[in-house]
Design an enzyme around this catalytic site. Sequence first.
Site, PDB file in Angstrom:
ATOM      1  CG  HIS A 117      21.161   3.201 127.956  1.00  0.00           C
ATOM      2  ND1 HIS A 117      21.650   4.489 128.002  1.00  0.00           N
ATOM      3  CD2 HIS A 117      21.467   2.645 129.151  1.00  0.00           C
ATOM      4  CE1 HIS A 117      22.222   4.689 129.175  1.00  0.00           C
ATOM      5  NE2 HIS A 117      22.137   3.591 129.884  1.00  0.00           N
ATOM      6  CD  GLU A 163      18.379   2.359 133.383  1.00  0.00           C
ATOM      7  OE1 GLU A 163      17.197   2.705 133.602  1.00  0.00           O
ATOM      8  OE2 GLU A 163      19.344   2.877 133.961  1.00  0.00           O
ATOM      9  CG  HIS A 219      23.104   7.333 132.815  1.00  0.00           C
ATOM     10  ND1 HIS A 219      21.855   6.963 133.207  1.00  0.00           N
ATOM     11  CD2 HIS A 219      23.683   6.192 132.370  1.00  0.00           C
ATOM     12  CE1 HIS A 219      21.686   5.675 133.048  1.00  0.00           C
ATOM     13  NE2 HIS A 219      22.787   5.185 132.533  1.00  0.00           N
ATOM     14  N   GLY A 229      24.584  -1.010 129.717  1.00  0.00           N
ATOM     15  CA  GLY A 229      23.866  -0.806 128.462  1.00  0.00           C
ATOM     16  C   GLY A 229      22.681  -1.740 128.285  1.00  0.00           C
ATOM     17  CG  ASN A 230      19.536  -0.832 128.827  1.00  0.00           C
ATOM     18  OD1 ASN A 230      19.084   0.145 128.251  1.00  0.00           O
ATOM     19  ND2 ASN A 230      20.074  -0.778 130.049  1.00  0.00           N
TER      20      ASN A 230
END
Length: 262
Positions: free
Chosen positions: A96, A77, A159, A31-32
């Site tokens: 995300h 990302e 994803h 995640g980000n």
Amino acid sequence: MNQTSESNLRQTIVEIGQRMYQRGYVAANDGNISVRIDDDRFLTTPTGVSKGFMSPENMVVVNSENKVFSEGKPSTELPMHLFIYKERPDVMAVVHAHPPYATGFATAGLSLDKCVLAEVIVTIGTVPLAEYGTPATEELPNTLKPYIHSCDAFLMANHGVVTVGSSLMDAYFKMERVEHYANILYIAKALGGERVLSKKEVEKLYDMREAQGIKSLNPGCYACQDECIEESCVNCEVKYDTDGPDYFNEIVEKVLAAVRKL
Ligand SMILES: [Zn+2]
């Protein structure tokens, strides 16, 4: 909370990371999260750090060219986030994650684009399924291109999920909503299948959305808008009187609209 203060933004990212981790939206270092500080500076989560164990000083400052202005390495990302900021000047934050129910839908090739839940229609609208793209490559932003100007939440095939918002909390709450929606839809499918709202009911929700000042990007049923020329659309429950003149005219109009798009 003053969203414009950089220290507040750092702290908010830490708190959102903890919530995502505790809720199982991410595992390990997945995640980000990022936020716009000003016209050309962004704050983002570092690569290789669990979102559940970050501190405010871990955040990385970058510009729109992905040039780093602080210690640490930004998320792999980040180009996807920067693509979104470039395409959508109204977006102030991007989140995300890989929440299991929504990612399950994305992995099964199912979008969340039917008009099913009132709150979702009013607050997020439809959640399309973007094609698969290799993570951390240029492929990923490209998969969002067809939807970036018309949606605020996206499933990424095989994803996860991306949400955008006018603030960090706005983008995060959209992530929560998408996962909650996918969870409910999963249960409804197990109980025999979801029932979609009629177009008339959906239109009332559009009005509500506009009255609340929520920008109407694409609140409708992505699955069948414009193109639908079926006698009875399973997505919208459009029922036509097949004997009446309206049915014929409506079909002609839809066919012409479809041809013009070719
Ligand atoms: Zn991911």
